[in-house]
Design a protein around this motif. Sequence first.
Motif, short mmCIF file in Angstrom:
data_model
loop_
_atom_site.label_atom_id
_atom_site.label_comp_id
_atom_site.label_asym_id
_atom_site.label_seq_id
_atom_site.Cartn_x
_atom_site.Cartn_y
_atom_site.Cartn_z
N ALA A 149 -7.95 1.38 2.01
CA ALA A 149 -8.46 1.89 0.73
C ALA A 149 -8.52 0.70 -0.21
CB ALA A 149 -7.55 2.97 0.19
N MET A 152 -9.18 -0.19 -5.28
CA MET A 152 -8.67 0.98 -5.98
C MET A 152 -8.26 0.59 -7.40
SD MET A 152 -8.69 3.64 -3.76
CE MET A 152 -10.36 3.04 -3.44
N GLU A 157 -6.62 7.32 -7.74
CA GLU A 157 -7.54 7.08 -6.63
C GLU A 157 -6.79 7.00 -5.31
OE1 GLU A 157 -11.09 4.41 -7.13
OE2 GLU A 157 -10.03 3.86 -8.97
N VAL A 158 -5.68 6.27 -5.27
CA VAL A 158 -4.97 6.13 -3.99
C VAL A 158 -4.31 7.44 -3.60
CG1 VAL A 158 -4.66 3.65 -4.32
CG2 VAL A 158 -2.84 5.19 -5.01
N GLU A 159 -3.85 8.21 -4.56
CA GLU A 159 -3.29 9.52 -4.24
C GLU A 159 -4.33 10.41 -3.56
OE1 GLU A 159 0.11 10.04 -7.75
OE2 GLU A 159 -1.96 10.68 -8.12
N LEU A 174 -3.23 -0.03 1.20
CA LEU A 174 -3.74 0.29 -0.14
C LEU A 174 -3.96 -1.01 -0.90
CD1 LEU A 174 -1.49 3.33 -1.16
CD2 LEU A 174 -3.85 3.37 -0.33
N TYR A 176 -5.33 -2.67 -4.48
CA TYR A 176 -5.70 -2.46 -5.88
C TYR A 176 -6.57 -3.61 -6.39
CZ TYR A 176 -1.82 0.94 -6.18
OH TYR A 176 -0.97 2.01 -6.00
N ALA A 203 2.49 3.30 -4.11
CA ALA A 203 2.11 3.02 -2.72
C ALA A 203 3.26 3.28 -1.76
CB ALA A 203 1.63 1.58 -2.60
N ALA A 208 2.30 4.01 2.17
CA ALA A 208 1.41 2.91 2.54
C ALA A 208 2.10 1.98 3.53
CB ALA A 208 0.99 2.12 1.31
#
Length: 307
Positions: A149, A152, A157-159, A174, A176, A203, A208
Amino acid sequence: MIVQDHGMTNAITILDGSMGQQLKLMGAPFRLPEWSALALMEGPDYVRRAHKAYIEAGAEVITTNAYALIPYHIGEERFASDAVSLADLAGRLAREEADAAGKRTVRVAGCLPPLFGSYRPDVFQADRAPDILSVLIAGQSPYVDLWLAETMSSIEEVETVVAALTGDARPLWLSYTLKDDHPDLADPRLRSHETVAEGVRAAVRLGAAAILFNCSQPEVMGEAVSIACATLRGLGADLPVGVYANTFPPMAEDTESNTGTAVLRPELDPPAYLDFARDWVERGATIIGGCCGIGPEHIAVLSRELA
């Protein structure tokens, strides 16, 4: 062949570099608003060749060309009709080139991009995101070793990505993106203004397998790595930290993506980028690659000097 061992093969794991900018440089079909998705539609062999170039440069993880397979880039109608098949093609092309690497183990990361435009947490639509993600996941799933992902801008968004991957046992990295225009380099922030420490804690909470920072200027990455590593130590969490920066000028928070192609910074040649990468490694990063404007020539230097 999907790789079952997700452990790091070296002290430093080398990622690939830019896909969109590399395709453009290679002469692939390329225009806005489709960006890198156009090559999948009209010239998929260019995508194959780009993956191969990064593998030959030393990349140990390549990312599928699925970043622009969203309605924002290809339009609602084409997304509804073609997105699953295009995501499948993106996954298959990466898988085939990874498997062709011979004795080298090259893993494939399935790209899960920002769904409503890069750098803009303010336009994120939580109600629509799951439907878009489900298409990208379904298309790429047969081919990937892990999920990435990337770019982000916020914890929200990551959730949403984590929720969409419920039941999928593969590792999730993850990544960012950070504010380029934040006035204090000692206090790096996500594009949402959330702190790096808050992003790292989220995270870890979300399970993650790695925490990265991408698609921001190299100058803002170093302190983010230091804060991430310190936060992980405080949590007792042993997760790798990574960086893949871009060569764009600073992107302000009101930047409208998909309206033009940013000018690249010519001073960030392979030796200059290597200097930044060495600093990230000294601060604790163990996954290094490149984002927009970083090409195979950069990855070759990273592979030779770091891995």
